[in-house]
Write an enzyme that holds these catalytic residues in place. Sequence first.
Site, PDB file in Angstrom:
ATOM      1  N   ASN A   9       0.834  -1.219  -0.605  1.00  0.00           N
ATOM      2  CA  ASN A   9      -0.276   0.304  -0.118  1.00  0.00           C
ATOM      3  C   ASN A   9       0.660   1.481  -0.076  1.00  0.00           C
ATOM      4  OD1 ASN A   9      -1.787   2.061   0.378  1.00  0.00           O
ATOM      5  ND2 ASN A   9      -2.628   1.741   2.539  1.00  0.00           N
ATOM      6  N   TRP A  10       0.942   1.973  -1.484  1.00  0.00           N
ATOM      7  CA  TRP A  10       1.953   2.757  -1.118  1.00  0.00           C
ATOM      8  C   TRP A  10       1.223   4.241  -0.662  1.00  0.00           C
ATOM      9  CZ3 TRP A  10       3.716   2.559  -7.183  1.00  0.00           C
ATOM     10  CH2 TRP A  10       4.927   0.817  -7.042  1.00  0.00           C
ATOM     11  N   LYS A  11       0.031   4.227  -0.475  1.00  0.00           N
ATOM     12  CA  LYS A  11      -0.349   5.382   0.063  1.00  0.00           C
ATOM     13  C   LYS A  11      -0.643   6.799  -1.004  1.00  0.00           C
ATOM     14  CE  LYS A  11       0.015   3.394   4.787  1.00  0.00           C
ATOM     15  NZ  LYS A  11       0.079   2.896   6.222  1.00  0.00           N
ATOM     16  N   HIS A  95      -9.586   1.032   5.077  1.00  0.00           N
ATOM     17  CA  HIS A  95      -8.067   0.865   5.730  1.00  0.00           C
ATOM     18  C   HIS A  95      -8.803   2.029   7.412  1.00  0.00           C
ATOM     19  CE1 HIS A  95      -4.212   2.616   6.500  1.00  0.00           C
ATOM     20  NE2 HIS A  95      -3.955   1.698   5.755  1.00  0.00           N
ATOM     21  N   GLU A  97      -7.123   4.671   7.796  1.00  0.00           N
ATOM     22  CA  GLU A  97      -6.502   5.699   7.298  1.00  0.00           C
ATOM     23  C   GLU A  97      -8.142   6.721   6.555  1.00  0.00           C
ATOM     24  OE1 GLU A  97      -2.969   5.352   5.299  1.00  0.00           O
ATOM     25  OE2 GLU A  97      -2.369   4.989   7.470  1.00  0.00           O
ATOM     26  N   GLU A 167      -5.145  -5.187  10.986  1.00  0.00           N
ATOM     27  CA  GLU A 167      -4.093  -3.629  11.108  1.00  0.00           C
ATOM     28  C   GLU A 167      -4.759  -3.068  12.529  1.00  0.00           C
ATOM     29  OE1 GLU A 167      -2.445  -2.764   6.977  1.00  0.00           O
ATOM     30  OE2 GLU A 167      -4.597  -1.355   6.891  1.00  0.00           O
ATOM     31  N   GLY A 173       2.216   2.817  10.610  1.00  0.00           N
ATOM     32  CA  GLY A 173       3.120   3.607  10.652  1.00  0.00           C
ATOM     33  C   GLY A 173       3.971   4.008  11.855  1.00  0.00           C
ATOM     34  N   SER A 212       3.363  -1.936  10.500  1.00  0.00           N
ATOM     35  CA  SER A 212       4.406  -1.637  10.394  1.00  0.00           C
ATOM     36  C   SER A 212       5.311  -2.920  10.472  1.00  0.00           C
ATOM     37  CB  SER A 212       4.870  -1.501  11.703  1.00  0.00           C
ATOM     38  OG  SER A 212       4.534   0.351  12.462  1.00  0.00           O
ATOM     39  N   GLY A 233       2.881  -0.832   4.378  1.00  0.00           N
ATOM     40  CA  GLY A 233       2.813   1.093   3.941  1.00  0.00           C
ATOM     41  C   GLY A 233       4.424   0.622   3.803  1.00  0.00           C
ATOM     42  N   GLY A 234       5.037   1.649   4.875  1.00  0.00           N
ATOM     43  CA  GLY A 234       5.923   2.538   4.663  1.00  0.00           C
ATOM     44  C   GLY A 234       6.650   1.467   4.001  1.00  0.00           C
TER      45      GLY A 234
HETATM   46  P1  PGA Z   1       2.252   0.391   7.840  1.00  0.00           P
HETATM   47  O1  PGA Z   1       1.058   0.431   6.745  1.00  0.00           O
HETATM   48  O2  PGA Z   1       3.743  -0.877   7.320  1.00  0.00           O
HETATM   49  O3  PGA Z   1       3.155   1.695   6.713  1.00  0.00           O
HETATM   50  O4  PGA Z   1       2.329   0.651   8.822  1.00  0.00           O
HETATM   51  C1  PGA Z   1       0.698  -0.367   6.574  1.00  0.00           C
HETATM   52  C2  PGA Z   1      -0.636  -0.258   6.258  1.00  0.00           C
HETATM   53  O5  PGA Z   1      -0.866   1.139   6.412  1.00  0.00           O
HETATM   54  O6  PGA Z   1      -2.011  -1.001   5.533  1.00  0.00           O
END
Ligand code: PGA
Length: 250
Positions: A9-11, A95, A97, A167, A173, A212, A233-234
């Site tokens: 997930n590149w956001k 998600h 976010e 999640e 994050g 994470s 993500g990150g």
């Molecule tokens: P993260 O994000 O790996 O940066 O914690 C995961 C996600 O939001 O899917």
Amino acid sequence: MRSKLLMANWKMNGSLMSIHDLLAECLGKSAEFNKAGIAIFPPNIYIPTVSEQLRNTPWSWGGQNVSEYENGAYTGEISAEMLKDYNCRYALVGHSERRQLYQETNEMVVKKFQRIDATGLIPVLCVGETLKERQHDQTEQVVTQQLESVINPLGISVFEHAVIAYEPIWAIGTGITPTPEEVAAVHGLIRRIIMFYSKNIGEKIAILYGGSVKAVNAKELLNLTEVDGGLVGGASLNASEFVEIMRCIN
Ligand code: PGA
């Protein structure tokens, strides 16, 4: 046995140039790691480029969000059909976010899930508790509610072609992760809930862990028997890191 899945997930990160290079590097370094199915979730505007670059590879791609509506006067929104036009296989829904920053409720999540499913894309339903909810011992209740708010109105059959990602919001994050035992416990709960409604779907649905995930913890978190892969993500924005996570699943 369920096959493993690894999703990136590149956001809202990257540029036209940087995502091209990131993808090329990931593809170049990962040729021998083919155990997990890979799916990339770029920002919507880059989906055409990513789909072009991944066209003759086994990797899939998807959207990070879709509108709950089919079409119409919804400025700034993208429909599931539009994602389908660019051969997306998946779409994320719920998600944290989106839930937290854009006030998406369980009701909106249901509508989006339904649109994604009706369009023939695979919904990746994200569930998870806040830190406060975990501290108050409400993880089970919150995750159950998030799942049942989709199962009750739509029926369990929509999970026939769906993926669930657990999640925990406090792990996204932050660099903090639950212990493998904590992950296994929630994944076990999710599978039991799905199996309660349909044994068959419960046995085969992929349940991913996200929050994470990095090269240093991927082995212990993503290889648990209860875990069918990860939503990253990150760490997916760094080719060496992401490829190392792929290696851990192999
Ligand atoms: P993260 O994000 O790996 O940066 O914690 C995961 C996600 O939001 O899917």
